[in-house]
Each structure stands twice: as C-alpha cells, then as structure tokens.
Design an enzyme around this catalytic site. Structure first.
Site, mmCIF file in Angstrom:
data_model
loop_
_atom_site.group_PDB
_atom_site.id
_atom_site.type_symbol
_atom_site.label_atom_id
_atom_site.label_comp_id
_atom_site.label_asym_id
_atom_site.label_seq_id
_atom_site.Cartn_x
_atom_site.Cartn_y
_atom_site.Cartn_z
ATOM 1 N N ARG A 33 32.491 64.492 63.138
ATOM 2 C CA ARG A 33 34.035 64.136 62.970
ATOM 3 C C ARG A 33 34.541 65.448 62.686
ATOM 4 N NH1 ARG A 33 30.284 60.450 63.472
ATOM 5 N NH2 ARG A 33 30.691 58.697 63.608
ATOM 6 N N SER A 51 20.466 74.689 63.357
ATOM 7 C CA SER A 51 19.901 73.666 63.221
ATOM 8 C C SER A 51 18.420 74.115 62.637
ATOM 9 C CB SER A 51 20.307 72.784 64.001
ATOM 10 O OG SER A 51 19.075 71.307 63.235
ATOM 11 N N ARG A 52 17.768 73.379 61.957
ATOM 12 C CA ARG A 52 16.537 73.189 61.749
ATOM 13 C C ARG A 52 15.359 73.346 62.568
ATOM 14 N NH1 ARG A 52 15.022 71.100 56.398
ATOM 15 N NH2 ARG A 52 17.110 69.316 57.078
ATOM 16 N N HIS A 94 23.020 72.598 50.365
ATOM 17 C CA HIS A 94 24.496 73.436 50.332
ATOM 18 C C HIS A 94 24.054 74.731 49.390
ATOM 19 C CE1 HIS A 94 26.583 69.551 50.833
ATOM 20 N NE2 HIS A 94 26.205 70.077 51.656
ATOM 21 N N LYS A 112 31.780 68.287 50.985
ATOM 22 C CA LYS A 112 31.463 68.486 48.760
ATOM 23 C C LYS A 112 30.405 67.095 48.693
ATOM 24 C CE LYS A 112 31.781 63.113 49.435
ATOM 25 N NZ LYS A 112 30.970 62.513 48.489
ATOM 26 N N ASP A 191 27.628 61.750 46.613
ATOM 27 C CA ASP A 191 27.874 61.308 48.222
ATOM 28 C C ASP A 191 29.217 60.300 48.027
ATOM 29 O OD1 ASP A 191 26.587 61.312 50.940
ATOM 30 O OD2 ASP A 191 25.004 60.894 49.485
#
Length: 345
Positions: A33, A51-52, A94, A112, A191
């Site tokens: 998004r 990415s892993r 993060h 966030k 979240d």
C-alpha cells in the site's frame, strides 16, 4: 469560541520536495500500500526491495516494477543509488533492521511503532543523530490532512480546556493471524493501541498517571484486551480500550469546555469529523474522502521535505513524541504483565 470555519489542511505539493530513491525492507501488506500510494501520488522512486526470502523480494519487485530485489538487507544497503529506506517488517524486527539502515548511512522511515519499547527507540534516535541522518516513525495518521486540521484546532484553543478523550480500537482476528504470535510481538498494543496512546499524547502530552488492566487471549500466549485510564498534566483524562476479541466502533471523542470534536471510526484513517459547540449552537464538519491507505504518501512527502531541508527531526512526528508514546505503552505493559520475547532475553 467556535471558529467561523475550519482551518485549511497545510498540504505540501508532492512535486515540491526532493525525489528520493527508496528501498523497501519487508515486502508485506503495508509495503504494498505504501508503494501503491507513492506511485499514484508522487515522483518518489522505489529502486529496491529486500526480504529474508529472495523469492518473495523478486515477486514484489516484479509486481511493482522495482529494478532491484535482494534476499538480504545488507546487499540492498550496499547500493549507491539509495537515499532512504522504508522499514515495514514485523514489530520486533524494526529495531535491528533500522539499525542496519542507519549504520549503512541511509535515512530511515520506520513503520509504527518505531521499536518495541522506548529504550530501543531512543537508541535508534541517538545513532541516527550521530550520523546526521533522519530517523522518523511512520505514524501515518499524524501526516493526514485530517490530523493537520485537528492539530491547528488544538493549537488555536478552539475546544477550550480539554478535559476528556474517549477512544477505542478493537478488531476481530482469526487465531492464525500474526497478532496472536508471541514470536512477532503479538497482542493489540503495538498494532492497535499505539494509535490510541499516540492520539492521547498528541492532544495532551505524556500522561503523568497511567492505570491499566489487561486480559489474555485464549491460550495465554499474548494479551487480548487492554483498558487504560490516563491523567495528563493539563488535567485531561483519557479513557482508552483496545481488543483483539471484537470489532468496536474505533471512534474517538475529544471533549473541551467550549466544543467537542468527534472522529468516527476508524479515527486514525482519512475521513470526516465534526466540531460542535458545547451549547449546541453550531457544528462544523471536516470532509475527507475515505480512501484509507491511498493517503500513505503524505508521510513520505513530509519525510522527503525534511531530508531536503536538512532536518534530522520531523516537526510533525519528532522523536520525543515517539518516545512519549512508547514509554507510556511500556508502563501499560508493565502493569498488565506483558513482556516481549526480546525483552526477556
């Protein structure tokens, strides 16, 4: 007194900011998004994704026509043609992922919450400052036109003395969702609850008193529901609830002596709000298309502007606002007995 009209959102022209070359860490749901919003509304360039899983990075790159795909973050960070990185990995990644970005000398925008707790966030901020880099939390609602109008109303004292904030954020999740996984810092606080605590801090600053009670999710592996009562320095009380058990209105009410501001749910999304005089004589309405994540580009435009201006703190989302939010959530978690796996280690 209620103003005759609402302030105008102070929007920055996307064409007026530097064009940054972005890398993406974590090609998941929110990253999709983010890229879509930037592609449709800005001239910002997405040049790489990491990415892993190299296969997952390659799939994401093909979908969005991104030239570089990497199975390791360090490989991507070695690129010279990279100005900034958007970190969109799970919460407990993060801090380590952003640390790699900062050590590589790149500006970093972090989904966030910035980190699991205030200690990690403060460390990222210190390391970024030492390297003259911008490290900013992508608390996307703070950059929306709606929240800018809200900020102006609060600064102008349009509500009078603010005494109460009431807000909730509840969503129903199936038990296979990552939010129930303790290995991914599960539970509602990071979240969902971060929006609630962030709004309370935005309106009245860091609370001076915190009372919290929690309820575990079935199986007891993560917290399932938390209710919070804050007392702020200006006397405002915030009554907040977040839950994984049910869908709730996700609305917010900010009540002042002179006027009450109501944000229908979801309060953190683009959408309308009303400001009504306490005597009921007049109501002002802010209208905003409910295009949800299409407006993610506002945070990227602000970030690019900060980089162009040589700022290492965002005037909209400064590090202190992030630290106040996280330290408050740290205290909530202490009271309800929630520690993440990384904190136990």
């Amino acid at each position: 007194m209620l103003p005759s009209s609402l302030p105008t959102p102070r929007l920055r022209d996307p064409d007026s900011v530097p064009v940054l070359r972005w890398g993406i860490v974590g090609p998941g749901w929110i990253a999709e998004r983010f890229v879509k919003s930037l592609r449709e509304n800005t001239r910002q360039q997405i040049v790489a994704v990491a990415s892993r899983s190299r296969e997952r990075a390659a799939d994401f790159a093909r979908t969005w026509s991104i030239p570089g795909a990497f199975g390791d973050v360090q490989e991507m960070l070695a690129l010279d043609r990279l100005d900034a990185v958007y970190v969109a990995t799970p919460h407990n990644h993060h801090y380590p992922d952003a640390l790699k970005v900062i050590e590589a000398g790149k500006h970093v925008l972090i989904e966030k919450p910035l980190a699991l707790n205030a200690r990690e966030a403060a460390d990222l901020g210190e390391r970024a400052r030492a390297r003259n880099l911008l490290c900013m939390e992508a608390m996307w609602c703070d950059f929306l036109p709606k929240y800018d109008v809200l900020s102006q109303l609060l600064a102008d004292g349009a509500l009078g003395d603010v005494h109460s904030l009431i807000a909730d954020h509840g969503e129903h999740f199936t038990t296979d969702h990552r939010i129930f996984n303790p290995d991914l810092a599960g539970g509602p606080m990071l979240d969902l609850g971060s929006y609630l605590v962030g709004l309370s801090v935005k309106v009245a600053g860091k609370p001076k008193k915190v009372i919290a009670i929690g309820q575990p999710a079935p199986g007891g592996r993560v917290n399932g529901q938390t209710s919070m009562l804050f007392e702020h320095g200006n006397g405002m009380h915030a009554v907040l609830n977040t839950t994984l058990f049910s869908n709730t209105p996700c609305a917010a009410t900010i009540a002042g002596r002179d006027a009450t501001l109501v944000l229908p749910g979801p309060f953190y999304n683009p959408g309308p709000f009303t400001l009504t005089a306490s005597d009921g004589s007049r109501t002002l309405t802010f209208e905003d298309p409910k295009n949800r994540y299409d407006q993610l580009y506002h945070e990227a435009i602000h970030f690019a502007w900060c980089v162009g201006e040589g700022l290492r703190e965002s005037p909209i989302r400064p590090l202190q606002a992030t630290l106040d939010t996280l330290s408050t959530m740290d205290e909530v978690r202490r009271q309800i007995g929630v520690r993440f796996n990384e904190e136990r280690d």
